[in-house]
Each structure stands twice: as structure tokens, then as C-alpha cells.
Design an enzyme around this catalytic site. Structure first.
Site, mmCIF file in Angstrom:
data_model
loop_
_atom_site.group_PDB
_atom_site.id
_atom_site.type_symbol
_atom_site.label_atom_id
_atom_site.label_comp_id
_atom_site.label_asym_id
_atom_site.label_seq_id
_atom_site.Cartn_x
_atom_site.Cartn_y
_atom_site.Cartn_z
ATOM 1 N N HIS A 160 12.061 -4.158 -1.762
ATOM 2 C CA HIS A 160 10.615 -4.331 -1.837
ATOM 3 C C HIS A 160 10.027 -5.004 -0.607
ATOM 4 C CE1 HIS A 160 11.128 -8.671 -2.662
ATOM 5 N NE2 HIS A 160 12.186 -8.298 -3.352
ATOM 6 N N ASP A 161 8.858 -4.545 -0.225
ATOM 7 C CA ASP A 161 8.042 -5.156 0.835
ATOM 8 C C ASP A 161 8.644 -5.031 2.228
ATOM 9 O OD1 ASP A 161 5.872 -6.419 -0.878
ATOM 10 O OD2 ASP A 161 7.645 -7.380 -1.736
ATOM 11 N N GLY B 196 14.656 -7.827 0.457
ATOM 12 C CA GLY B 196 13.207 -7.802 0.453
ATOM 13 C C GLY B 196 12.579 -8.379 1.705
#
Length: 270
Positions: free
Chosen positions: A122-123, A140
Site C-alpha cells: 500500500h501507498d 508500504g
């Protein structure tokens, strides 16, 4: 060529499908997904909700793009995954959407190749022309600059930055920022100087390569404190944009910078 959707595929009514798209058997395309022109989704691909693919992407079997983040604070918020154009996504690659705690989106550039079983959490922000070999794992919030190569079975810790044109060796772990234009390797990743072969292949001239090599020796092998080394480079090497970028990246680092392999017992700020 018209768009071809196999009869066994499940495509959300809210998804947007471009022209000349091929969607193979047992593919699932989620709500509000966008599939760009000329993209090919092979069998058993899953494109999750709020995932956007640009044009001419090729996604191989069993890849899952836009999956929910593996983050304990994620509570089902609407977040996104966005990919550019002309990417090769090989078998069983997983790319997770962003989080509300982060940027709210995971962003992939164009002309990348992610080999089998690679994972992008994520991200993350991944630039153009990046190659990630088999089973590379990005945690992440990792940022990967353009034209980076990460060799197989390597892992990058969360929030780490990998500068442009860096080459990371295989079966390695990275817990500190890797500066642009550099070569890194080792179970606990260390720097081994500029990525000279990769730079020459990408059209960097001998002046830039020699300047980066000199700058590296001053910053990482002279024994000077970090800021003193950076100041010495500024005084002795001027007018080379790549050196200026190297200095900028190091000064911006919040995580600390990966040390030279000959200085492995020293602090990253020494």
C-alpha cells in the site's frame, strides 16, 4: 480489433473498459475499475475495486491488482491503485491499494516489468521503466525512482526510498535509503559504488560517470562526516546534474542512507 470479453469473466457494470481490450477466462474486474485501451488481462486475473490501468498493459494469470492493504488500520475506506501504460505484470504479482493513513493511493508508472510473485504494498510510488524480478517485496510507502532494477527475492522496508537508476542485487534486504545511480547488494544491503554499467547502458556519458565515482569516494570512503563530505563534493564537482541530484537525495533522506560495504560498521550519518 474490438474489445473481447470472455463469457466466463465477471466485469462490474460500473467498470470502464477501453477499446481493443482483451479479457480472458475467469477474470474479475471490480467496481469503478478502469481498464485502458489495448490492455490484455489473461485468465484468472483479478482487478479489484478502484483500480485504474492505462493503455497497453499486459497482466498475466493469477495477478491481483488493487487488493485491500495489509494494514491493521484499514477499515474499508475508498482508496486507489493507479498504473500507467505498457506495463508487463507477470504471474501472481500482487499490488495493494493505498490507505487513508497514507497517500490514499498506490501509484505505478509506465513501461515497468514486475516478474512473477513480486509484491507492491500500500501507498508505494514506483516510477517509469522499473524492473522488479521474481519475488521482490516492497513494504508500504516505499518510493522507487525511474529506471531502477531490483533483483530477485529482495525486500525493501517500509518508507524507504530507492533513487533513480539504482541497481539492487538479489536476495538482499534494504532498511535505509539507496541513493540514485548506485549499486547495492548484500543480505543487509550495502553500497558498492555507482551503477556504472547501468548508467552507460542508459546513455550517461563518461563525464557524468567519472563525476559520480569521485563524489561517491568523497561522501562514502573519505572518512569525512556526512555533511562535510557533501560540502567537499559541492566545492570540487560543479556543473554535473547527476551529482547535484545525488547530494539533494542524501540531504532529503529521513531514514538514513545505505552505507558503503567497506564502512558497514559505521553509522549512516558518519
Amino acid at each position: 480489433m474490438s474489445t473481447d470479453i470472455h463469457s466466463t469473466a465477471v466485469v462490474s457494470p460500473s467498470a470502464q473498459i477501453g477499446v481493443d481490450v482483451r479479457i480472458g477466462p475467469y477474470v474479475v474486474v471490480g467496481d469503478e475499475a478502469i481498464i485502458g485501451d489495448g490492455t490484455f488481462l489473461e485468465s484468472h486475473v483479478v482487478i479489484k475495486d478502484y483500480t485504474e490501468l492505462g493503455s497497453n498493459n499486459h497482466v498475466h494469470p493469477h495477478a491481483v491488482l488493487g487488493g485491500e492493504p495489509q494494514h491493521t488500520a484499514y477499515k474499508g475506506e475508498t482508496t486507489y491503485t493507479r498504473l500507467g501504460d505498457n506495463n508487463q505484470i507477470r504471474e501472481c504479482v500482487t499490488i495493494h491499494r493505498g490507505t487513508a493513513q497514507g497517500a490514499g493511493e498506490t501509484t505505478i508508472g509506465s513501461n515497468c516489468m514486475f516478474m512473477a510473485y513480486a509484491h507492491i504494498a500500500h501507498d508505494c510510488v514506483v516510477g517509469d521503466n522499473v524492473i522488479m524480478a521474481n519475488a521482490v517485496n516492497l513494504a508500504g510507502h516505499v518510493e522507487v525512482g525511474r529506471n531502477v532494477i531490483i533483483s530477485g527475492m529482495s525486500a525493501v522496508q517500509q518508507f524507504i526510498r530507492i533513487g533513480e537508476y539504482a541497481f539492487l542485487g538479489g536476495a538482499s534486504g534494504y532498511k535505509l535509503d539507496v541513493p540514485p545511480f548506485m549499486l547495492a547488494h548484500g543480505v543487509r544491503g550495502m553500497l558498492f559504488g555507482p551503477n556504472l554499467i547501468g548508467l552507460k547502458r542508459n546513455g550517461f556519458d563518461s563525464t557524468a560517470c567519472k563525476a559520480l565515482k569521485k563524489a561517491y569516494k568523497i561522501i562514502f570512503r573519505s572518512g569525512l562526516k556526512r555533511e562535510s563530505g557533501l560540502e567537499k563534493v559541492e566545492q570540487e564537482i560543479q556543473g554535473i546534474p547527476q551529482v547535484d541530484r545525488l547530494l539533494e537525495f542524501i540531504r532529503e533522506s529521513k531514514n538514513g542512507v545505505t552505507p558503503d560495504h567497506k564502512q558497514r560498521h559505521c553509522s549512516s550519518d558518519s
